[in-house]
Design an enzyme around this catalytic site. Structure first.
Site, short mmCIF file in Angstrom:
data_model
loop_
_atom_site.label_atom_id
_atom_site.label_comp_id
_atom_site.label_asym_id
_atom_site.label_seq_id
_atom_site.Cartn_x
_atom_site.Cartn_y
_atom_site.Cartn_z
N ASN A 1 0.80 -1.22 0.00
CA ASN A 1 0.00 0.00 0.00
C ASN A 1 0.83 1.27 0.00
O ASN A 1 0.28 2.37 -0.08
CB ASN A 1 -0.94 0.01 1.21
CG ASN A 1 -2.00 -1.06 1.08
OD1 ASN A 1 -2.44 -1.39 -0.01
ND2 ASN A 1 -2.40 -1.63 2.21
N THR B 1 5.83 1.77 -8.75
CA THR B 1 6.14 2.11 -10.14
C THR B 1 7.49 2.81 -10.22
O THR B 1 8.29 2.52 -11.12
CB THR B 1 5.04 3.00 -10.73
OG1 THR B 1 3.82 2.26 -10.79
CG2 THR B 1 5.39 3.48 -12.13
N ARG C 1 18.01 1.57 -15.36
CA ARG C 1 19.29 0.89 -15.12
C ARG C 1 19.55 -0.13 -16.23
O ARG C 1 20.66 -0.20 -16.77
CB ARG C 1 19.25 0.19 -13.76
CG ARG C 1 20.50 -0.61 -13.46
CD ARG C 1 20.37 -1.36 -12.16
NE ARG C 1 20.41 -0.42 -11.05
CZ ARG C 1 20.01 -0.72 -9.82
NH1 ARG C 1 19.50 -1.91 -9.55
NH2 ARG C 1 20.08 0.17 -8.86
N PHE D 1 -7.82 5.68 -13.93
CA PHE D 1 -8.26 5.09 -12.67
C PHE D 1 -9.66 4.51 -12.82
O PHE D 1 -10.52 5.09 -13.49
CB PHE D 1 -8.25 6.13 -11.55
CG PHE D 1 -6.89 6.66 -11.22
CD1 PHE D 1 -5.92 5.83 -10.68
CD2 PHE D 1 -6.57 7.99 -11.45
CE1 PHE D 1 -4.66 6.32 -10.38
CE2 PHE D 1 -5.32 8.49 -11.15
CZ PHE D 1 -4.36 7.64 -10.62
#
Length: 188
Positions: free
Chosen positions: A28, A33, A42, A83
């Protein structure tokens, strides 16, 4: 009590063979991300072939990460429509997730990449829009050296069991709880 720096290596060097890993960032807390994007950068910097699929963000999204990824020539694709609470049609959202999974699955099985990030993929899996069994089967059949990172809250237990590395981000304190809104370029 303060602990000083290690004067001896605190672990033994692993003796297993190198292979592609399945990495999960869940929990939570913030940073799932962001950690995946850091790994993507990387890998890209080391010459690995990378790709990002975002299961919630839509194709035309222009968040800071999209601008940076474009500047770094890292391929990314928005597969969702935003969303869930802003969706005007959850059936359409489910269809986008299913179609997006087929695109991501093809990339995973293609042997064209060294690292693929499935950002916020736990949500459509948990909502039943993407088959957990199909995801696990695809991961089992991926090229041996392909690394896959999956992000999102409430990672299913079967996915956690299969993964090589799982990090659970947990909130300790968050500015939003103090009434401070999201900051452009920092978090949204």
């Amino acid at each position: 009590m303060s602990q000083g720096p290690h004067t001896e290596k605190p672990y033994q060097k692993p003796t297993g063979e190198r292979r592609g890993l399945v990495i999960i960032n869940t929990g939570n807390g913030k940073g799932k991300t962001t950690a995946a994007l850091g790994l993507l950068m990387r890998a890209q910097g080391r010459g690995l072939r990378t790709r990002l699929f975002q299961f919630i963000k839509h194709e035309g999204a222009k968040f800071g990460e999209h601008r940076s990824l474009a500047a770094l020539n890292i391929p990314f694709e928005g597969l969702g429509d935003g969303f869930s609470w802003t969706s005007k049609d959850l059936d359409n959202s489910a269809g986008l997730a299913q179609a997006g999974w087929e695109v991501a699955k093809a990339a995973i099985l293609s042997q064209d990449y060294d690292l693929i990030v499935l950002d916020e993929a736990t949500y459509p899996i948990n909502w039943g829009w993407i088959s957990l069994e199909d995801v696990l089967e695809t991961l089992r059949n991926r090229p041996r050296n392909l690394h896959v990172v999956i992000t999102g809250r409430r990672a299913p237990e079967a996915l956690i069991e299969y993964a090589d590395t799982v990090t659970e981000m947990q909130p300790v304190k968050h500015a939003f709880q103090a009434g401070i809104p999201a900051q452009r370029g920092i978090e949204h």
